[in-house]
Design a protein around this motif. Structure first.
Motif, mmCIF file in Angstrom:
data_model
loop_
_atom_site.group_PDB
_atom_site.id
_atom_site.type_symbol
_atom_site.label_atom_id
_atom_site.label_comp_id
_atom_site.label_asym_id
_atom_site.label_seq_id
_atom_site.Cartn_x
_atom_site.Cartn_y
_atom_site.Cartn_z
ATOM 1 N N THR A 249 4.634 -130.529 -4.276
ATOM 2 C CA THR A 249 4.251 -130.951 -5.625
ATOM 3 C C THR A 249 4.552 -129.857 -6.638
ATOM 4 N N MET A 250 4.373 -128.610 -6.210
ATOM 5 C CA MET A 250 4.672 -127.476 -7.080
ATOM 6 C C MET A 250 6.120 -127.520 -7.552
ATOM 7 N N LEU A 251 7.030 -127.910 -6.672
ATOM 8 C CA LEU A 251 8.448 -127.982 -7.051
ATOM 9 C C LEU A 251 8.667 -129.012 -8.140
ATOM 10 N N ALA A 252 7.988 -130.149 -8.038
ATOM 11 C CA ALA A 252 8.125 -131.197 -9.049
ATOM 12 C C ALA A 252 7.534 -130.771 -10.382
ATOM 13 N N VAL A 253 6.358 -130.141 -10.328
ATOM 14 C CA VAL A 253 5.716 -129.685 -11.565
ATOM 15 C C VAL A 253 6.570 -128.619 -12.244
ATOM 16 N N LYS A 254 7.125 -127.708 -11.459
ATOM 17 C CA LYS A 254 7.986 -126.666 -12.033
ATOM 18 C C LYS A 254 9.259 -127.263 -12.619
ATOM 19 N N TYR A 255 9.768 -128.314 -12.001
ATOM 20 C CA TYR A 255 10.950 -128.991 -12.544
ATOM 21 C C TYR A 255 10.639 -129.579 -13.923
ATOM 22 N N ILE A 256 9.526 -130.305 -14.017
ATOM 23 C CA ILE A 256 9.141 -130.893 -15.302
ATOM 24 C C ILE A 256 8.897 -129.803 -16.333
ATOM 25 N N ALA A 257 8.185 -128.752 -15.933
ATOM 26 C CA ALA A 257 7.880 -127.662 -16.862
ATOM 27 C C ALA A 257 9.151 -127.002 -17.379
ATOM 28 N N ALA A 258 10.124 -126.783 -16.484
ATOM 29 C CA ALA A 258 11.383 -126.154 -16.902
ATOM 30 C C ALA A 258 12.135 -127.053 -17.870
ATOM 31 N N TYR A 259 12.095 -128.351 -17.619
ATOM 32 C CA TYR A 259 12.769 -129.290 -18.529
ATOM 33 C C TYR A 259 12.101 -129.267 -19.895
ATOM 34 N N VAL A 260 10.789 -129.320 -19.906
ATOM 35 C CA VAL A 260 10.057 -129.298 -21.176
ATOM 36 C C VAL A 260 10.340 -128.015 -21.934
ATOM 37 N N GLN A 261 10.354 -126.922 -21.194
ATOM 38 C CA GLN A 261 10.624 -125.605 -21.798
ATOM 39 C C GLN A 261 11.975 -125.580 -22.511
ATOM 40 N N LYS A 262 12.959 -126.265 -21.949
ATOM 41 C CA LYS A 262 14.306 -126.282 -22.527
ATOM 42 C C LYS A 262 14.487 -127.365 -23.587
ATOM 43 N N ASN A 263 13.523 -128.278 -23.661
ATOM 44 C CA ASN A 263 13.659 -129.424 -24.579
ATOM 45 C C ASN A 263 12.429 -129.590 -25.442
ATOM 46 N N LEU A 264 11.948 -128.480 -25.994
ATOM 47 C CA LEU A 264 10.779 -128.535 -26.876
ATOM 48 C C LEU A 264 11.107 -129.335 -28.122
ATOM 49 N N TYR A 265 10.138 -130.070 -28.599
ATOM 50 C CA TYR A 265 10.371 -130.956 -29.737
ATOM 51 C C TYR A 265 9.337 -130.690 -30.814
#
Length: 265
Positions: A249-265
């Motif tokens: 689950t940590m891998l999935a959460v880190k994936y989402i977090a990294a995406y959000v980090q790169k796509n701040l709105y």
């Protein structure tokens, strides 16, 4: 009383992710994951480049046990209790479903108006003190909260809005793309397969959910995890599955977090 753990490494106001666990009392693997996340975040900062980058650039608010009274009750009296433990004068029924109590299509579908039901929506939106406090916190910080993650079990699903309607969310395509990427990251460790999609069509329609509420408030990246398993153990997931469930689950959460980090709105 809620304890929201704020993980940060500077004192500036940064974009943030909010994550909660244990909305439903009997879903014990959920609080276990929030505790795992905090441990990993603190112990790998400085050695894990992805986690270090995330915490340098964003704050993470973690609510380890949302439904504290219900969770305590599952340890002392009824392991399968789901709701809060609130009382209403004149009613012998206890509690409401805190994931049917949000003001998002409240009590219109997939929720019950019967106070004795496991899916009782409450007497009004945010009638449950747990929901009210968390909603107030997110509203106060909505200018910085860019993602909302809520951890449940079971079914091995990664869901996003909507659950209170079959209509697709405005950002459906992007939310699905991120969910599928996160599910692939999770699967890469132990081969655990998750299904991604909108709540209404992927699991069942349900009004008053926290992810729909957060999305309608303006938190675009709003996701619900349904962790292991698919029914063999259900809510009674054995201790031996805690660590692998948290690791993947940590891998999935880190994936989402990294995406959000790169796509701040």
């Amino acid at each position: 009383v809620h304890l929201i753990i704020r993980i940060y490494f500077s004192f500036s106001t940064k974009p943030a992710i909010f994550m909660d666990c244990g909305i439903h009392a009997r879903e014990w693997i959920s609080p276990a994951f929030c505790q795992w996340f905090v441990k990993e975040a603190l112990s790998t900062y400085g050695s894990d480049s992805q986690m270090t980058s995330l915490l340098d650039q964003m704050d993470v608010f973690v609510l380890p046990v949302f439904n504290v009274d219900g969770y305590d009750y599952t340890h002392k009296s009824n392991r399968m209790w789901r709701k809060t433990r609130s009382k209403k004068s004149g009613s012998s029924c206890i509690g409401a479903d805190p994931n049917r109590n949000w003001n998002a299509g409240w009590c219109t579908i997939g929720a019950s108006s019967n106070p004795c039901s496991d899916t009782f929506c409450g007497y009004s939106p945010e009638s449950e003190i747990e929901v009210k406090n968390v909603a107030d916190f997110i509203r106060r910080n909505k200018s910085i909260i860019k993602a909302y993650l809520t951890i449940h079990s079971y079914s091995q699903l990664l869901l996003f809005p909507y659950s209170y309607t079959y209509d697709l969310a405005e950002h459906h395509s992007e939310l699905l793309k991120v969910a599928e990427g996160a599910s692939a990251a999770l699967r890469s460790l132990y081969g655990t397969r998750y299904t991604s999609g909108p709540g209404a069509t992927t699991i069942y329609p349900a009004a008053g959910g926290s992810d729909d509420w957060a999305y309608d408030l303006g938190v675009k990246y709003s996701y619900t995890f349904e962790l292991r398993d698919t029914g063999r153990y259900g809510f009674l997931l054995p201790e031996s599955e805690i660590k692998p469930t948290c690791e993947e689950t940590m891998l999935a959460v880190k994936y989402i977090a990294a995406y959000v980090q790169k796509n701040l709105y």
